[in-house]
Write an enzyme that holds these catalytic residues in place. Structure first.
Site, PDB file in Angstrom:
ATOM      1  CE1 TYR A 185       0.441   0.474   4.962  1.00  0.00           C
ATOM      2  CE2 TYR A 185      -0.478  -1.674   4.206  1.00  0.00           C
ATOM      3  CZ  TYR A 185       0.238  -0.230   4.657  1.00  0.00           C
ATOM      4  OH  TYR A 185       0.130  -0.371   6.837  1.00  0.00           O
ATOM      5  CB  CYS A 186       1.572   4.789   0.102  1.00  0.00           C
ATOM      6  SG  CYS A 186       1.282   6.212  -0.389  1.00  0.00           S
ATOM      7  N   PRO A 187       3.025   2.268  -2.785  1.00  0.00           N
ATOM      8  CG  PRO A 187       2.323   1.394  -4.400  1.00  0.00           C
ATOM      9  CD  PRO A 187       1.460   1.896  -3.350  1.00  0.00           C
TER      10      PRO A 187
END
Length: 268
Positions: A131-133
């Protein structure tokens, strides 16, 4: 200056507003500030998340997991915050001519140096199924344990890191997987949202020797020790001892803006 703060689940707006205005305070004080902070059981969404076509369904997923949610006034995507996540925000005044890459490389070096006594290699590369790469993800053995974001105001630079230290990282990843599965239907025609793999991330305590009950504090001390090795001095302060009237004004304005942003969200 080193600041330690804890925010309860119902203090999410205060946490984000404080982070927003510390950057300006560092500029006025002409001194760097390192803020360690935790925020209980909250998903911190980015501005881009508010454009999801079925955001209300995604917010319902967060609530079903007994988490709160808040929207920060910055780009990027959502991250999870709880008692096992240590946030470390560094605010640097008067950094003229410092590139984005150079700023991120400095915090990557700080993290790698803090963990140098352990038999691990910290890599900086995007973990696309986290998540949130982002390009400045930090990982060990291919598994992400930290993400970084940056804010700039005039000549001041703020770099915000979160460290997954202890806790159920699988459950965090599953919640964010389910959030995007529900919120991104139908898929946005222009924006790309991650297909989160709950197995793409890990906790630092699963990679190095940290005691679960004191892991956050141990990581803080490792970071502070690395600052000293790099030739820096620091003093621990309280927020009350360094704020000024402008901070109070900015904080109240930020709180009002955040409240309006929350009011504009669809119902979960």
């Amino acid at each position: 200056m080193v600041l330690n703060q804890y925010f309860a689940k119902n203090e999410a707006l205060d946490a984000i507003a404080t982070s927003n205005v510390l950057l300006y305070l560092a500029g006025r004080l002409k001194r760097p500030i390192l803020q360690f902070w935790t925020l209980n059981d909250t998903v911190i969404l980015g501005h881009m998340d508010t454009k999801l076509k079925s955001l209300g369904r995604g917010l319902a997923v967060i609530e079903q997991n007994h988490f709160n949610y808040v929207v920060r006034n910055a780009g990027g995507l959502g991250v999870v915050s709880d008692a096992g996540i240590l946030n470390a925000s560094l605010y640097f005044p008067q950094q003229t001519g410092v590139s984005i890459n150079a700023a991120y490389e400095a915090t990557t070096k700080l993290t790698a140096g803090a963990l140098s006594s352990f038999d691990v290699q910290v890599e900086q590369r995007e973990v696309s199924t986290s998540y949130c790469p982002g390009t400045y993800d930090l990982s060990i053995g291919g598994l992400k344990f930290s993400g970084q974001a940056q804010r700039r105001a005039k000549d001041n630079i703020g770099i915000m890191l979160y460290y997954s230290v202890v806790g159920n990282q699988q459950a965090r990843g599953q919640m964010m997987h389910d959030f995007y599965e529900q919120a991104n239907r139908p898929a946005h025609p222009k924006l790309i949202f991650p297909s989160v793999d709950p197995n793409a991330m890990t906790n630092l305590a699963d990679c190095i020797s940290l005691a679960n009950q004191t892991a956050n504090e141990q990581l803080k001390q490792l970071i502070l020790a690395q600052l000293l090795r790099q030739g820096n001095k620091y003093s621990e302060v309280t927020l009350e001892s360094i704020i000024d009237n402008q901070f109070i004004y900015d904080f109240e304005q930020n709180l009002a803006d955040l409240a309006k942003r929350m009011e504009a969200l669809p119902h979960a």
